[in-house]
Design a protein around this motif. Structure first.
Motif, PDB file in Angstrom:
ATOM      1  N   GLU A 128      83.643  10.740  32.329  1.00 30.42           N
ATOM      2  CA  GLU A 128      82.519  10.754  33.136  1.00 30.42           C
ATOM      3  C   GLU A 128      81.655  11.887  32.392  1.00 30.42           C
ATOM      4  O   GLU A 128      80.296  11.456  32.221  1.00 30.42           O
ATOM      5  N   LEU A 129      82.098  12.905  31.860  1.00 28.20           N
ATOM      6  CA  LEU A 129      81.004  13.994  31.129  1.00 28.20           C
ATOM      7  C   LEU A 129      80.771  13.413  29.987  1.00 28.20           C
ATOM      8  O   LEU A 129      79.696  13.521  29.387  1.00 28.20           O
ATOM      9  N   ASP A 131      80.212  10.325  28.757  1.00 26.73           N
ATOM     10  CA  ASP A 131      79.110   9.238  29.353  1.00 26.73           C
ATOM     11  C   ASP A 131      77.928   9.923  29.973  1.00 26.73           C
ATOM     12  O   ASP A 131      76.726   9.562  29.326  1.00 26.73           O
ATOM     13  N   HIS A 132      78.130  11.222  30.458  1.00 25.01           N
ATOM     14  CA  HIS A 132      76.968  11.920  30.940  1.00 25.01           C
ATOM     15  C   HIS A 132      76.171  12.473  29.996  1.00 25.01           C
ATOM     16  O   HIS A 132      74.975  12.468  29.673  1.00 25.01           O
ATOM     17  N   LEU A 133      76.953  13.175  28.738  1.00 23.46           N
ATOM     18  CA  LEU A 133      76.452  13.779  27.562  1.00 23.46           C
ATOM     19  C   LEU A 133      75.828  12.768  26.813  1.00 23.46           C
ATOM     20  O   LEU A 133      74.973  13.312  25.659  1.00 23.46           O
ATOM     21  N   GLY A 135      74.057  10.191  27.979  1.00 22.00           N
ATOM     22  CA  GLY A 135      72.800   9.712  28.697  1.00 22.00           C
ATOM     23  C   GLY A 135      71.445  10.526  28.217  1.00 22.00           C
ATOM     24  O   GLY A 135      71.387  11.592  27.559  1.00 22.00           O
ATOM     25  N   ASP A 137      69.459  12.048  30.426  1.00 18.23           N
ATOM     26  CA  ASP A 137      69.156  13.264  31.101  1.00 18.23           C
ATOM     27  C   ASP A 137      69.869  14.488  30.470  1.00 18.23           C
ATOM     28  O   ASP A 137      69.077  15.678  30.928  1.00 18.23           O
ATOM     29  N   THR A 138      70.715  14.446  29.698  1.00 16.51           N
ATOM     30  CA  THR A 138      71.184  15.621  28.948  1.00 16.51           C
ATOM     31  C   THR A 138      71.261  15.493  27.540  1.00 16.51           C
ATOM     32  O   THR A 138      71.832  16.005  26.575  1.00 16.51           O
ATOM     33  N   ARG A 152      71.344  22.010  31.694  1.00 16.88           N
ATOM     34  CA  ARG A 152      72.136  21.052  32.121  1.00 16.88           C
ATOM     35  C   ARG A 152      73.226  20.701  31.057  1.00 16.88           C
ATOM     36  O   ARG A 152      74.356  20.519  31.310  1.00 16.88           O
ATOM     37  N   ARG A 153      72.584  20.526  29.890  1.00 16.67           N
ATOM     38  CA  ARG A 153      73.551  20.113  28.914  1.00 16.67           C
ATOM     39  C   ARG A 153      74.560  21.310  28.337  1.00 16.67           C
ATOM     40  O   ARG A 153      75.764  21.052  28.349  1.00 16.67           O
ATOM     41  N   ALA A 156      77.308  21.164  31.120  1.00 13.60           N
ATOM     42  CA  ALA A 156      78.206  20.122  31.064  1.00 13.60           C
ATOM     43  C   ALA A 156      79.347  20.355  29.632  1.00 13.60           C
ATOM     44  O   ALA A 156      80.214  19.935  29.768  1.00 13.60           O
TER      45      ALA A 156
END
Length: 280
Positions: A128-129, A131-133, A135, A137-138, A152-153, A156
């Motif tokens: 999940e992290l 994929d989050h990184l 995206g 938003d980060t 935020r980045r 993470a």
């Protein structure tokens, strides 16, 4: 590489057209410790052998990728990734197609001390992290005033580093001999690891003697012909394991008469059983 010619490797332009997707971040930006390249790699494509100054975490969000480093061969479903230290020459590809993430880590901002290629466990949270990184938003920003995105980045990335967990396995694979006679045999067995021919039969087909063939494999690969053959069979079995095929089917497809013979050979060479190799 993407349709626009960008590469999954920061700072290295591509030379052909492997993907149907796009690269998200082709190079490091600002003060981020990590940068992500993402793309869809078509079935059968391999990047040319290359290296880069950053450390890399090679990971496939979907499908299975493989990485070759020297004599070592790693197969990586989404539950596994490979830590590749900066400056390490390697080749990455896929047989069935994959969605790859090239996660590049700045050495001067990296708290991880792995100095050799190392398989990593990818937990659901780490996935999940990743994929989050990738995206928006980060994403790394060129705007120094965007403190929220940078914070935020950074948070993470710190969690990613905390979650890096090596998997203690021995890589499989072996060098191809360069002599034409031994190379002919090596190509045949790589193409069909279940080929049942003995050393004597293979030597006759290569117009050489069994003794000469055995000597060539030992001199040019550093291991005996029997050990070389085992390594090639085990390497061929890894993509099948990653796809979830039953052990009984895998054993026959790579040249073992029984599942127990395959499991025993795998455990001796790799250090764990086939069933544990990709276990979550």
């Amino acid at each position: 590489m993407s349709r626009n010619g960008q590469s999954l490797v920061p700072g290295q332009p591509g030379t052909s057209e492997p993907t149907e997707g796009s690269v998200v971040f082709p190079a490091a930006i600002g003060d981020t410790a990590m940068v992500f390249g993402a793309g869809v790699i078509s079935a059968g494509y391999w990047f040319d052998t290359h290296e880069h100054p950053q450390h890399q975490i090679a990971w496939a969000a979907r499908g299975v990728i493989a990485v070759e480093i020297g004599d070592g061969y790693w197969v990586l479903p989404p539950t596994r990734a490979l830590w590749i230290p900066g400056g390490t020459r390697h080749r990455t590809g896929t047989t069935q197609g994959a969605t790859m993430r090239g996660i590049f880590v700045a050495p001067d901002r990296c708290p991880v001390s792995l100095t050799a290629p190392t398989m990593l466990r990818v937990s659901p949270l780490l996935r999940e992290l990743f994929d989050h990184l990738t995206g928006p938003d980060t994403a790394p920003t060129r705007n120094p005033a965007d403190d929220n995105a940078a914070a935020r980045r950074e948070r993470a990335e710190a969690v990613v580093f905390d979650l890096i967990e090596p998997v203690d396995v021995i890589p499989v694979g072996a060098r191809r001999p360069v002599d034409a006679r031994a190379g002919q045999v090596a190509d045949a067995l790589t193409h069909n690891p279940a080929d049942p021919r003995t050393l004597d039969e293979l030597a006759a087909d290569a117009a050489t003697s069994p003794r000469t063939l055995a000597r060539l494999f030992l001199a040019e690969t550093g291991i005996s012909f029997g050990q070389w053959r085992t390594q090639i069979r085990l390497a061929a079995s890894l993509p099948l394991l990653a796809e979830g095929l039953p052990i009984a089917r895998i054993a026959g497809r790579v040249g073992y008469a029984t599942p127990s013979a395959y499991v025993a050979a795998f455990r001796r060479a790799v250090g764990v059983s086939p069933g544990r190799y990709f276990a979550g």
